[in-house]
Design a protein around this motif. Structure first.
Motif, mmCIF file in Angstrom:
data_model
loop_
_atom_site.group_PDB
_atom_site.id
_atom_site.type_symbol
_atom_site.label_atom_id
_atom_site.label_comp_id
_atom_site.label_asym_id
_atom_site.label_seq_id
_atom_site.Cartn_x
_atom_site.Cartn_y
_atom_site.Cartn_z
ATOM 1 N N ASP A 2 0.815 -1.224 0.000
ATOM 2 C CA ASP A 2 0.000 0.000 0.000
ATOM 3 C C ASP A 2 0.840 1.262 0.000
ATOM 4 N N GLY A 3 1.928 1.238 0.748
ATOM 5 C CA GLY A 3 2.774 2.426 0.840
ATOM 6 C C GLY A 3 3.395 2.757 -0.507
ATOM 7 N N ILE A 4 3.904 1.719 -1.171
ATOM 8 C CA ILE A 4 4.531 1.925 -2.478
ATOM 9 C C ILE A 4 3.485 2.417 -3.479
ATOM 10 N N GLU A 5 2.304 1.779 -3.474
ATOM 11 C CA GLU A 5 1.264 2.158 -4.435
ATOM 12 C C GLU A 5 0.790 3.590 -4.198
ATOM 13 N N ALA A 6 0.596 3.949 -2.946
ATOM 14 C CA ALA A 6 0.136 5.307 -2.647
ATOM 15 C C ALA A 6 1.158 6.336 -3.116
ATOM 16 N N LEU A 62 10.953 10.131 -3.439
ATOM 17 C CA LEU A 62 9.748 10.087 -4.270
ATOM 18 C C LEU A 62 8.522 9.704 -3.448
ATOM 19 N N GLY A 63 8.743 9.357 -2.185
ATOM 20 C CA GLY A 63 7.619 8.946 -1.332
ATOM 21 C C GLY A 63 7.139 7.542 -1.632
ATOM 22 N N VAL A 64 8.010 6.714 -2.191
ATOM 23 C CA VAL A 64 7.623 5.346 -2.551
ATOM 24 C C VAL A 64 8.366 4.382 -1.627
ATOM 25 N N VAL A 65 7.797 4.181 -0.432
ATOM 26 C CA VAL A 65 8.463 3.347 0.574
ATOM 27 C C VAL A 65 7.448 2.320 1.082
ATOM 28 N N PRO A 66 7.868 1.066 1.286
ATOM 29 C CA PRO A 66 6.928 0.070 1.832
ATOM 30 C C PRO A 66 6.263 0.592 3.103
ATOM 31 N N ARG A 67 4.964 0.321 3.218
ATOM 32 C CA ARG A 67 4.166 0.939 4.271
ATOM 33 C C ARG A 67 4.682 0.643 5.674
ATOM 34 N N TYR A 68 4.985 -0.618 5.943
ATOM 35 C CA TYR A 68 5.416 -0.967 7.298
ATOM 36 C C TYR A 68 6.736 -0.282 7.656
ATOM 37 N N MET A 69 7.634 -0.232 6.684
ATOM 38 C CA MET A 69 8.916 0.413 6.956
ATOM 39 C C MET A 69 8.712 1.906 7.213
ATOM 40 N N GLN A 70 7.836 2.520 6.416
ATOM 41 C CA GLN A 70 7.582 3.951 6.586
ATOM 42 C C GLN A 70 6.934 4.218 7.932
ATOM 43 N N ASP A 71 6.082 3.287 8.361
ATOM 44 C CA ASP A 71 5.443 3.460 9.665
ATOM 45 C C ASP A 71 6.503 3.498 10.768
ATOM 46 N N THR A 72 7.479 2.608 10.650
ATOM 47 C CA THR A 72 8.563 2.584 11.632
ATOM 48 C C THR A 72 9.347 3.886 11.578
ATOM 49 N N ALA A 73 9.596 4.339 10.351
ATOM 50 C CA ALA A 73 10.322 5.604 10.196
ATOM 51 C C ALA A 73 9.518 6.756 10.804
ATOM 52 N N HIS A 74 8.189 6.712 10.624
ATOM 53 C CA HIS A 74 7.340 7.751 11.236
ATOM 54 C C HIS A 74 7.477 7.723 12.750
ATOM 55 N N SER A 75 7.478 6.509 13.300
ATOM 56 C CA SER A 75 7.611 6.383 14.752
ATOM 57 C C SER A 75 8.918 7.019 15.212
ATOM 58 N N GLN A 76 9.967 6.782 14.446
ATOM 59 C CA GLN A 76 11.257 7.355 14.831
ATOM 60 C C GLN A 76 11.243 8.874 14.705
ATOM 61 N N SER A 77 10.462 9.386 13.757
ATOM 62 C CA SER A 77 10.364 10.839 13.604
ATOM 63 C C SER A 77 9.639 11.453 14.797
ATOM 64 N N VAL A 78 8.640 10.732 15.321
ATOM 65 C CA VAL A 78 7.819 11.279 16.396
ATOM 66 C C VAL A 78 8.471 11.056 17.757
ATOM 67 N N HIS A 79 8.893 9.812 18.008
ATOM 68 C CA HIS A 79 9.349 9.435 19.353
ATOM 69 C C HIS A 79 10.843 9.145 19.454
ATOM 70 N N PHE A 80 11.544 9.169 18.356
ATOM 71 C CA PHE A 80 12.951 8.766 18.335
ATOM 72 C C PHE A 80 13.130 7.308 18.770
ATOM 73 N N ASN A 81 12.064 6.532 18.650
ATOM 74 C CA ASN A 81 12.216 5.079 18.771
ATOM 75 C C ASN A 81 11.312 4.447 17.729
ATOM 76 N N GLN A 82 11.576 3.203 17.372
ATOM 77 C CA GLN A 82 10.877 2.640 16.218
ATOM 78 C C GLN A 82 9.570 1.938 16.567
ATOM 79 N N MET A 83 9.145 1.973 17.840
ATOM 80 C CA MET A 83 8.001 1.167 18.243
ATOM 81 C C MET A 83 6.847 1.982 18.817
ATOM 82 N N TRP A 84 6.791 3.263 18.530
ATOM 83 C CA TRP A 84 5.738 4.142 19.045
ATOM 84 C C TRP A 84 5.660 4.071 20.568
ATOM 85 N N ILE A 85 6.800 3.979 21.219
ATOM 86 C CA ILE A 85 6.813 3.904 22.682
ATOM 87 C C ILE A 85 6.868 5.315 23.245
ATOM 88 N N ASN A 86 5.900 5.640 24.115
ATOM 89 C CA ASN A 86 5.887 6.965 24.744
ATOM 90 C C ASN A 86 6.965 7.068 25.810
#
Lengths: 220, 444
Positions: free
Chosen positions: B15-19, B140-164
């Motif tokens: 989904d991430g790549i397709e989007a 280009l914004g073409v990254v596998p969804r799960y990997m991008q989700d992890t990257a998002h977590s690192q952008s928000v929390h500086f850890n890859q697991m959405w840990i507060n």
């Protein structure tokens, strides 16, 4: 145009041109590669002469790397081919004689019979490389028309060299073709994939530096 | 079987790549590719492209190639030809379908393990070239969804697991409490200024394998180490942005990690048993930040444990009896040459060590690293099937008596676990920490 005039041109100004083109071309290749490090600073920062040389020597020694031992025939053929192509031409009597006549320099040369056999070996090696390109799927997939052209360009001076030495049909004309094809090959080196002749030292040297200096691991 | 495998491979829809692809225009593709090829890449890309003589000698290095019926498209040079080779040739004028294919190759068919460097006569680094393809895909914004989700977590929390923030400290307290049942005075010192050791782990440790932190605490206690863990972001040393191609974010994550250590004025950073995290801290992230070498010495767990065990800082009560085999993770074998220390450690801890071949810097990859396992469920079948050669290696080790696989890397654990399950290898997987904890003389 007579044979003599053609010979004079090919052995004279064209030869000078070819050698100049080869040397300048190689210098250009090296300078360009170094200049391109402007946007890839790591290559310079991590370069480590000792580890670079360690890797280069390792990869220039027959059967010194794992992959060379995995492909024993390919390794044998490759080393014979490269020795015949890069080293041998300097030690051929007829070649030395031309330098002697022009500059008065002379050095020991190899027996002609050996040179002939070696030239056949180089041609056989080229047939082997061609066979790999045609038969092995992973090599065929990578092969482009230019790869075949390069094999042909390398084969020509050796084939015509043997022909001229043997004095087969129209040997004088074939001698000219031999010289001409050698000159074309010389100039082609820095501007085609044959440029790996100089770039090998840079890529291997860099990887040797990374593995030796930073990664503390063998790169062979 | 091959037919079937190919079918599975081609049916992956991410989904991430397709989007990402849906948002692309030809102009954008061209400008991004041009930017990376001409401004971000330099000597290596151009020299490698010019030097490769298409000899195919790199092929046997790659577990994807060997496992997938020697498919020429999967040889290291074949992957270059399918991706950045075309991009260079066409100067970035490529279609969205091409980008989809390039993303599939770069994110799921190369682990960036760099084994091919040891097989190419010129030392061409295909891992680096695939990193460039990933960089292009990220921009280009073409990254596998799960990997991008992890990257998002690192952008928000500086850890890859959405840990507060509070969850992290809670987990440390929880593990400290657990450990106190066994060792009454044990502490997991949080934010202790001036400690010798800054211990950092990857996000999945507190999330899924919290007992590893407990075990580490017991090992530190037994060795009498002066150690600490940070209470605020910077504790997670992992880095999926490094693998997605988000270099900017990678830099921020690594800066947070180094700064957390610097703030506590520690002497060195000791990392848990993770390979890619070591790569990001020791090799890649520091360079992006402009440090030639990490600003604070970084020591991988294997190196650290080797020092403790082989120099008698902790004592072994009884060696581990089950025969083990040792898996060499790419990032600490080819990345740090820890293969000999890992062996010395294994021999010091275990009665019987069975060698897999090839091993050390030539070991066969787990096929999870390089972020492939982080591409998530859509890619799982492909990942496992494209590493039958590892399954065979494990079966061989088992035939020689090995019952347990020691893999000092989290990604390798994930990958090997799936392989062991899928192929029915039936071997147990352990970290060095598990073994040490089991065989050591525990502190009172």
């Amino acid at each position: 145009m007579t044979l003599q005039t053609l010979y004079a041109i090919i052995a004279g100004p064209l030869a000078v041109l070819a050698i100049t083109g080869f040397v300048l071309g190689c210098v250009y290749r090296i300078v360009m590669a170094v200049r391109q490090t402007a946007s890839d600073r790591m290559v310079i920062e991590y370069f480590h002469p000792r580890y670079a040389l360690r890797s280069i020597f390792r990869w220039l020694t027959p059967y010194a790397t794992v992959n060379m031992r995995r492909h024993p025939i390919m390794t044998l053929v490759t080393f014979i081919f490269h020795l015949g192509m890069v080293v041998m031409p300097f030690f051929i009597f007829a070649h030395m004689l031309m330098v002697y006549e022009a500059f008065g320099l002379s050095w020991p040369t190899l027996p002609d019979v050996f040179v002939e056999w070696m030239s056949w070996a180089v041609l056989l090696a080229l047939v082997f490389f061609l066979g790999r390109r045609l038969i092995l799927p992973e090599v065929r997939y990578l092969t482009t028309p230019s790869d075949y052209l390069i094999l042909f360009m390398v084969a020509l001076p050796f084939f015509t060299g043997i022909w001229a030495y043997k004095g087969w049909w129209a040997a004088e004309w074939v001698t000219l073709l031999h010289m001409l094809s050698g000159e074309v090959l010389l100039v082609a080196i820095p501007f085609t994939r044959l440029g790996h002749m100089v770039l090998f030292f840079m890529t291997r040297g860099y990887m040797g530096s990374e593995f030796g200096g930073i990664r503390h691991a063998r790169d062979w | 079987m091959t037919q079937q495998t190919v079918k599975v491979k081609n049916s992956i829809v991410d989904d991430g790549i397709e989007a990402g692809l849906a948002r692309l225009t030809p102009e954008r593709i061209e400008s991004v590719i041009q930017r990376v090829l001409n401004r971000e890449a330099g000597a290596r890309l151009k020299t490698y492209a010019r030097t490769c003589v298409h000899c195919g000698l790199c092929s046997d290095a790659c577990h994807h190639f060997v496992s997938m019926n020697r498919d020429p498209k999967l040889s290291p040079a074949g992957k270059v030809k399918r991706t950045i080779g075309v991009m260079m040739q066409k100067k970035g004028k490529v279609s969205t379908d091409f980008i989809r294919e390039a993303a599939m190759v770069a994110y799921s068919e190369c682990n960036l393990c760099k084994k091919c460097v040891l097989y190419c006569p010129f030392g061409i680094d295909v891992g680096y070239l695939m990193t460039l393809v990933r960089r292009i895909c990220h921009l280009l914004g073409v990254v596998p969804r799960y990997m991008q989700d992890t990257a998002h977590s690192q952008s928000v929390h500086f850890n890859q697991m959405w840990i507060n923030g509070d969850e992290w400290v809670d987990t440390l307290f929880w593990q400290e409490e657990e450990a106190r049942d066994e060792v009454p005075d044990i502490r997991i010192p949080v934010d202790k200024e001036g400690a010798d050791i800054f211990y950092s782990v990857i996000g999945p440790e507190p999330k899924f394998r919290a007992q590893l932190i407990y075990q580490a605490a017991v090992i530190f206690e037994a060795a009498g180490s002066d150690w600490t863990m940070p209470g605020s972001p910077g504790w997670d040393n992992s880095d999926l942005c490094m693998f997605s191609g988000d270099n900017e974010m990678m830099g921020r994550i690594k800066r947070a990690h180094f700064e957390a250590a610097a703030k506590l004025r520690v002497k060195k950073i000791v990392m848990g048993e993770c390979g890619h995290a070591f790569r990001s801290v020791y090799d890649v992230g520091n360079r992006w930040l402009g440090f030639k070498m990490p600003p604070i010495p970084v020591i991988h767990a294997v190196d650290f444990y080797h020092d403790l065990v082989c120099n008698g800082k902790i004592r072994i009560a009884k060696k581990f009896a089950q025969p083990i085999t040792l898996h060499d993770p790419c990032n600490i074998a080819r990345g740090m040459g820890l293969y000999e220390k890992a062996r010395e450690l294994a021999h010091a801890l275990c009665d019987t060590v069975v060698e897999m071949t090839p091993n050390r810097e030539h070991n066969i990859c787990c096929n999870a690293g390089g972020g492939i396992i982080n591409c998530g469920p859509p890619f799982k079948d492909k990942r496992v099937e494209a590493n039958s050669v590892k399954a065979k290696q494990l079966f061989d080790a088992k035939a020689m008596g090995a019952e347990v696989v020691i893999a000092p890397c989290h990604n390798c654990h994930g990958g090997l676990e799936d392989i062991i399950h899928h192929y029915g290898v039936e071997m147990e997987l352990k970290f060095f920490g598990d073994i040490i904890y089991e065989v050591m003389e525990k502190p009172e």
